[in-house]
Each structure stands twice: as C-alpha cells, then as structure tokens.
Design a protein around this motif. Structure first.
Motif, PDB file in Angstrom:
ATOM      1  N   LEU A 185       0.850  -1.182   0.000  1.00 51.95           N
ATOM      2  CA  LEU A 185       0.000   0.000   0.000  1.00 51.95           C
ATOM      3  C   LEU A 185       0.889   1.238   0.000  1.00 51.95           C
ATOM      4  O   LEU A 185       1.782   1.369   0.851  1.00 51.95           O
ATOM      5  CB  LEU A 185      -0.914   0.019   1.232  1.00 51.95           C
ATOM      6  CG  LEU A 185      -1.801   1.258   1.396  1.00 51.95           C
ATOM      7  CD1 LEU A 185      -2.851   1.309   0.296  1.00 51.95           C
ATOM      8  CD2 LEU A 185      -2.458   1.275   2.773  1.00 51.95           C
ATOM      9  N   ILE A 186       0.636   2.151  -0.951  1.00 45.33           N
ATOM     10  CA  ILE A 186       1.371   3.416  -0.999  1.00 45.33           C
ATOM     11  C   ILE A 186       0.408   4.539  -0.651  1.00 45.33           C
ATOM     12  O   ILE A 186      -0.604   4.746  -1.331  1.00 45.33           O
ATOM     13  CB  ILE A 186       1.988   3.660  -2.392  1.00 45.33           C
ATOM     14  CG1 ILE A 186       2.844   2.462  -2.822  1.00 45.33           C
ATOM     15  CG2 ILE A 186       2.840   4.925  -2.375  1.00 45.33           C
ATOM     16  CD1 ILE A 186       3.400   2.574  -4.221  1.00 45.33           C
ATOM     17  N   ALA A 187       0.707   5.256   0.414  1.00 45.90           N
ATOM     18  CA  ALA A 187      -0.138   6.355   0.874  1.00 45.90           C
ATOM     19  C   ALA A 187       0.346   7.658   0.245  1.00 45.90           C
ATOM     20  O   ALA A 187       1.393   8.184   0.614  1.00 45.90           O
ATOM     21  CB  ALA A 187      -0.106   6.458   2.393  1.00 45.90           C
ATOM     22  N   CYS A 188      -0.424   8.134  -0.719  1.00 45.98           N
ATOM     23  CA  CYS A 188      -0.162   9.427  -1.368  1.00 45.98           C
ATOM     24  C   CYS A 188      -1.356  10.346  -1.120  1.00 45.98           C
ATOM     25  O   CYS A 188      -1.818  11.048  -2.013  1.00 45.98           O
ATOM     26  CB  CYS A 188       0.063   9.243  -2.866  1.00 45.98           C
ATOM     27  SG  CYS A 188       1.431   8.153  -3.300  1.00 45.98           S
ATOM     28  N   ASP A 189      -1.866  10.297   0.099  1.00 45.58           N
ATOM     29  CA  ASP A 189      -3.142  10.942   0.415  1.00 45.58           C
ATOM     30  C   ASP A 189      -2.988  12.278   1.129  1.00 45.58           C
ATOM     31  O   ASP A 189      -3.875  12.707   1.861  1.00 45.58           O
ATOM     32  CB  ASP A 189      -4.039  10.001   1.218  1.00 45.58           C
ATOM     33  CG  ASP A 189      -3.352   9.376   2.427  1.00 45.58           C
ATOM     34  OD1 ASP A 189      -2.121   9.460   2.532  1.00 45.58           O
ATOM     35  OD2 ASP A 189      -4.064   8.794   3.258  1.00 45.58           O
ATOM     36  N   GLY A 190      -1.865  12.964   0.905  1.00 52.98           N
ATOM     37  CA  GLY A 190      -1.738  14.355   1.282  1.00 52.98           C
ATOM     38  C   GLY A 190      -1.307  14.623   2.712  1.00 52.98           C
ATOM     39  O   GLY A 190      -1.130  13.696   3.527  1.00 52.98           O
ATOM     40  N   HIS A 307       6.399   1.558   6.781  1.00 50.01           N
ATOM     41  CA  HIS A 307       5.915   0.884   7.976  1.00 50.01           C
ATOM     42  C   HIS A 307       5.322  -0.453   7.539  1.00 50.01           C
ATOM     43  O   HIS A 307       4.154  -0.541   7.157  1.00 50.01           O
ATOM     44  CB  HIS A 307       4.877   1.737   8.705  1.00 50.01           C
ATOM     45  CG  HIS A 307       5.465   2.966   9.326  1.00 50.01           C
ATOM     46  ND1 HIS A 307       5.828   3.037  10.654  1.00 50.01           N
ATOM     47  CD2 HIS A 307       5.788   4.168   8.781  1.00 50.01           C
ATOM     48  CE1 HIS A 307       6.332   4.229  10.912  1.00 50.01           C
ATOM     49  NE2 HIS A 307       6.326   4.928   9.789  1.00 50.01           N
ATOM     50  N   GLY A 308       6.158  -1.484   7.556  1.00 49.73           N
ATOM     51  CA  GLY A 308       5.719  -2.796   7.102  1.00 49.73           C
ATOM     52  C   GLY A 308       5.369  -2.773   5.630  1.00 49.73           C
ATOM     53  O   GLY A 308       6.203  -2.441   4.777  1.00 49.73           O
ATOM     54  N   ARG A 309       4.116  -3.065   5.326  1.00 56.49           N
ATOM     55  CA  ARG A 309       3.656  -3.117   3.933  1.00 56.49           C
ATOM     56  C   ARG A 309       3.063  -1.779   3.475  1.00 56.49           C
ATOM     57  O   ARG A 309       2.499  -1.703   2.384  1.00 56.49           O
ATOM     58  CB  ARG A 309       2.595  -4.210   3.800  1.00 56.49           C
ATOM     59  CG  ARG A 309       3.153  -5.615   4.021  1.00 56.49           C
ATOM     60  CD  ARG A 309       3.477  -6.250   2.699  1.00 56.49           C
ATOM     61  NE  ARG A 309       4.332  -7.417   2.835  1.00 56.49           N
ATOM     62  CZ  ARG A 309       4.660  -8.196   1.806  1.00 56.49           C
ATOM     63  NH1 ARG A 309       4.166  -7.931   0.601  1.00 56.49           N
ATOM     64  NH2 ARG A 309       5.452  -9.217   1.972  1.00 56.49           N
TER      65      ARG A 309
END
Length: 541
Positions: A185-190, A307-309
């Motif tokens: 999971l890649i968090a590109c949510d600002g 952070h992990g995955r």
C-alpha cells in the motif's frame, strides 16, 4: 481554503461500480491511495514497468485551485521518462530568471539555468490541476498500450489493517462499502493523510508563526515570465513580503505575507483580498479573483516512510513551506525513487530490504528540503530584532556586492537531491566530475541524435564514454541496457565531456532506473558492474 472561481474541474475518472464490490476481498500487488500528482506519477511509473497497480481516489478527477505551480527541471525530466513532459512544457510558462526587490529597489537578479545544453528549462509554471491532467492523460495512453493501471474514483478508504504479508482496506463508495487486499500500500493521500492517522503515526518538525495569502488572479498584463519577489514591498497593506508569478491562461500567482495574529475569515473576504491586490497592481488594472487560500509554513516529516507493507510518499510523508517549490517537486522525486524499487521487489528480483533504502534516501532528501525551507522561512520572517537587522543589511549589501547575494534567501529553489554517502552507492573514481558522482541525478546533455536523459529509459544502464561497455545483458534476472557514446562523434556541444569526463579520456557509469548514478570508473571489469548493480538493488550490502 476558499474557491472563488476556478474553471479547471476535470472529471477524469468518474465513479463506476466494479465487479469487485460484490465479491470477497480481492488481492492486488500494489494499491495507491490518493490520485494527486504523486499517486499518479507512481502509478504511471509502475504500470509502464508492467507491475499491476490500482489507484483509489475519493474524488473523480483532479482538484480545484492552482496549489503547486512551480515544477522544476528534474520533475520535467522524470515526466519525460513517463511520457508526460512534452504536454506539461507545451501548456506551462517557461522561466529561468528571478528578480529580488527590497522596497522599490531591485537588489539583484539570478538565472536558474545559465548554461546551455539541457532539454528542459529550470522551471515551468503550471497549475497543479493541469500537471495532474497531463499525468492522467499519459496513464490513459499507457492503458491503451496495455499497461496494467486501474483508477477508481469516489473510492474512499475508511479503514486499513496490516495483516501477515498484506494490507486489508475498507472502502466506501456511492454503492456502499467493500474490501480489497494489497500486497503493498502506498499512501499518497496528502498532508492530512487519513492512512497516517489510521496507523496513529505523526509528523516531527516545526510549524512557523506566520500566515501567507495566495491570490490567483486572471488578468492581461505585460509583466515578463519571471519570478519577482519583494522584501518589505512598497505597496500599501501588502505585508512583509510579496511574490508575483505568471501561470498559463493569463493567471497570475500573488503571495502576501500577513503575519501571525490575523483574522483568517476577514482576510479571506474578497474585499480584503482585492484591497491588497489593488494596492500592488494599481486601481486601474482589471482582474478577476480565481482562487485564494491562506497557509502557514510547516517543515515536518515522518520519522520513517516505510511501515511494514505501507509506504508513504509526497505530502503524506513530509511537508515544507511553499517558497522554494520543494513540495510537489520532492514528491515526484519520491515517486521516481520508489517505483523502480517496488517493481523489482514485486517481481522477486530484489529483497524487501531495498524498500528501506527508499525511506533512507527520500528521508535524506526531506531533511535537505526542510533544512533549506527552514532557512528561507527564518530569512523571510526574522524572529528577533538582530535577525531583522542582519537580513536588511544583507539586502542592502547585495545591491552592489556580489558576495552578499548568495545570503539573500527568498526561497532556495528546488534542485535534485544527491544521495551522498548512502547505502546503495557503488564505487567512485574521484578524478571524474563531482557533478555526476554516485548518488547524483544524471545531468542532461545534447547528443547528435537527441538528449542523453531520453536514452536512459527507466532500466539499469551502463553508459560507456569513449570505451566499450562490458557485454552484460542482465544481472540476476535484472535487465541491463548498454549505451555507448563517443565524444568525438556524439557530443556536438562538448557537454558530455565536461559533465561526465572532466579531465579523463574515458569513463563507464552504472545508472539506476531513476537516472541516479550508482557507480563509475575510468575502466571497469564485468564483475565490478555486477557487484555494483547487486549493491544498488539491496544485495551485498
């Protein structure tokens, strides 16, 4: 934020119900949360490499308002590799020159790209919605050619749970909730990242006690396409500093420094904004307010980006002040750094530990940006009387003395990060130019049939200058491209020689898929190339 009027509301990926919403949670190799410039750049890069990627966005297209507008040369070079650079430059306003004023007087001017021999300019100004649209258009073209990229609009992530070997996501849609699983999971949510909040993770850093007003105005004006910055502007009621920048479609970005103790609601009223703009432009200049916002300087980052995955990129991982154009540009460099590493991990060609180097390298880049941004902020807003005396003395000296001009800090503008001394770097020959040392992004140069960076196509490359490249097509299943250049035949401006050889007669460079130098030699054996590449993918560390 106040949206006064903005015509860019591209509905590029309208909501459509998919079959997965009626099925048990399906597994995806990579899921990206957030369809802004960083999420889309990462998705495009992964998809072009053949790694399936799903983008979840809580809207149906690009956002409204200019937001980021200055996109640097390195960002444009990355966009070229992704197939979006030409559209961005065609739409954007190109500029290299900046001018600094103190009151009525011009202190000095600077050229961000004084030398020739580069395909792209130092900067273009392009409203963020247009930048995002160019990326989405490139994704559509890549999808048509078979790239495994999917975008789902109005799919809001409401919950996430890290499991053994994957992440489970709860998603809300107009047709109700459903779940999916992601290997990564890649968090590109600002900056307000819901994913970060769900994981109870925080930022570390500073929030500065000052406020800045953005006013994007539409007008016809004869001002040149330059960056104009005023310390103590001579215009009445225009704050402690001001900035003027041209954007496409006759839109102009104006920034005013307001101070800390303000009435935000009052300052965002159209009549208050118009009073400041009228004072700057003059009462007879006709204009329309397009978009306005007030922001504070923040220089903060997560301690770790992995952070992990779950991996964080862009504003979800770090924040800097807008002066210096380091926000979106550094986020695109995050995407550039992460995509090739995650692609190799997903394909089983590199160990998961390679992803820790993403946090190491881009954390190093974030620290560099925060350091420069903090210094800019301290110069713009002196925190003591002695600091203000020093700042004003520097500005006075800079008018007539060149030595003082590097001390003037109206926002150190974005340049590519050099990963000096970090773990993936291979061997170096110090006799070769410092400009292209290991860890540095490759510098462009004109060739007889185009430009150098256009030939570095997102895979590991052996660049051999005035010598033969070792005959290696792959290392441990990782493809290796060969590029041989003769400075006598292929270097019409002498730029390759100056930027990659210096006083040497020949050299061999190993270049990573993100166009950063991995290692370099004046002469090299096949086993040295193999060893350097293994180090670059997290093996043999």
């Amino acid at each position: 934020m106040v949206d006064v009027r903005y015509d860019i509301a591209f509905r590029l990926y309208p909501y459509e119900k998919v079959a997965a919403q009626s099925r048990p949670a399906q597994r995806h190799p990579v899921v990206i949360v957030g369809g802004g410039p960083i999420g889309m750049a990462t998705a495009l890069d992964l998809g072009l490499k053949g790694t399936p990627v799903l983008v979840l966005d809580d809207h149906e297209g690009v956002g409204q308002g200019s937001r980021a507008i200055c996109f640097a040369k390195r960002t444009l070079e990355i966009a070229d590799r992704l197939g979006a650079g030409d559209a961005m430059v065609a739409k954007g306003v190109t500029w290299n020159l900046g001018k600094v004023f103190h009151g009525h007087e011009k202190v000095f001017e600077f050229d961000m790209q004084p030398e020739e021999g580069h395909k792209r300019p130092a900067f273009i100004n392009l409203q963020q919605p247009h930048f995002e649209k160019c990326l989405v258009d490139a994704i559509r073209a890549a999808q048509a050619a078979g790239a495994p990229i999917e975008i789902r609009g109005r799919n809001a992530v409401t919950g996430m749970h890290q499991k053994h070997g994957h992440v489970l996501l709860d998603i809300d849609t107009p047709d109700g909730p459903y779940q999916i699983e992601a290997d990564w999971l890649i968090a590109c949510d600002g900056a307000g990242s819901p994913i970060r909040a769900m994981m109870d993770l925080s930022f570390e850093g500073r929030v500065f006690e000052d406020n800045f007003l953005i006013a994007d105005v539409k007008m016809t004006a004869d001002f040149p396409a330059e960056r104009w910055f005023w310390f103590q502007p001579p215009f009445k009621n225009c704050g402690a500093s001001a900035l003027l920048h041209k954007q496409p479609d006759d839109i102009w970005r104006i920034d005013f420094q307001l101070g800390w103790d303000i009435d935000r609601e009052k300052e965002l009223k159209p009549e208050s904004i118009r009073a400041r703009v009228d004072a700057m432009l003059g009462p007879d200049v006709a204009y329309e307010l397009e978009w306005t916002s007030i922001y504070t300087f923040q220089c903060r980052r997560m301690k770790d980006f992995r952070h992990g995955r779950v991996i964080f990129a862009g504003d979800s991982a770090h924040q800097v002040s807008p002066f210096g154009a380091r926000g979106a540009n550094s986020g695109v460099q995050d995407a550039d750094n992460l995509a090739w590493k995650l692609d190799l991990v997903v394909k089983g060609l590199a160990p998961e530990a390679l992803l820790d180097s993403y946090s190491q390298e881009r954390g190093y880049g974030a620290d560099e940006n925060i350091r420069n941004s903090t210094r800019s902020t301290d110069f713009l807003t002196p925190k003591s009387e002695i600091s203000k005396v020093f700042r004003d003395a520097v500005l006075e000296l800079a008018r007539t003395h060149a030595f003082a001009r590097p001390l003037v800090n109206s926002g150190r503008l974005s340049v590519p990060c050099v990963y000096d001394g970090l773990s993936l770097n291979g061997p170096d020959d110090p006799a070769l130019p410092e400009l292209t040392r290991p860890g540095a992004a490759c510098v462009d140069a004109p060739l007889g049939d185009g430009f150098l960076l256009n030939k570095l196509a997102g895979v590991f490359t052996v660049l051999a200058i005035n010598t033969a490249a070792p005959a290696i097509a792959e290392v441990d299943g990782i493809p290796l491209q060969k590029l041989e250049i003769s400075t006598q035949n292929d270097d019409p401006k002498g730029a390759v020689s100056a930027r990659y050889l210096g006083g040497a007669t020949q050299a061999v460079y190993l270049i990573r898929p993100d166009q950063h130098v991995s290692g370099r030699w004046q002469s090299v054996a096949e086993h040295q190339i193999r060893s350097a590449l293994r180090r670059s993918v997290g093996r043999d560390l």
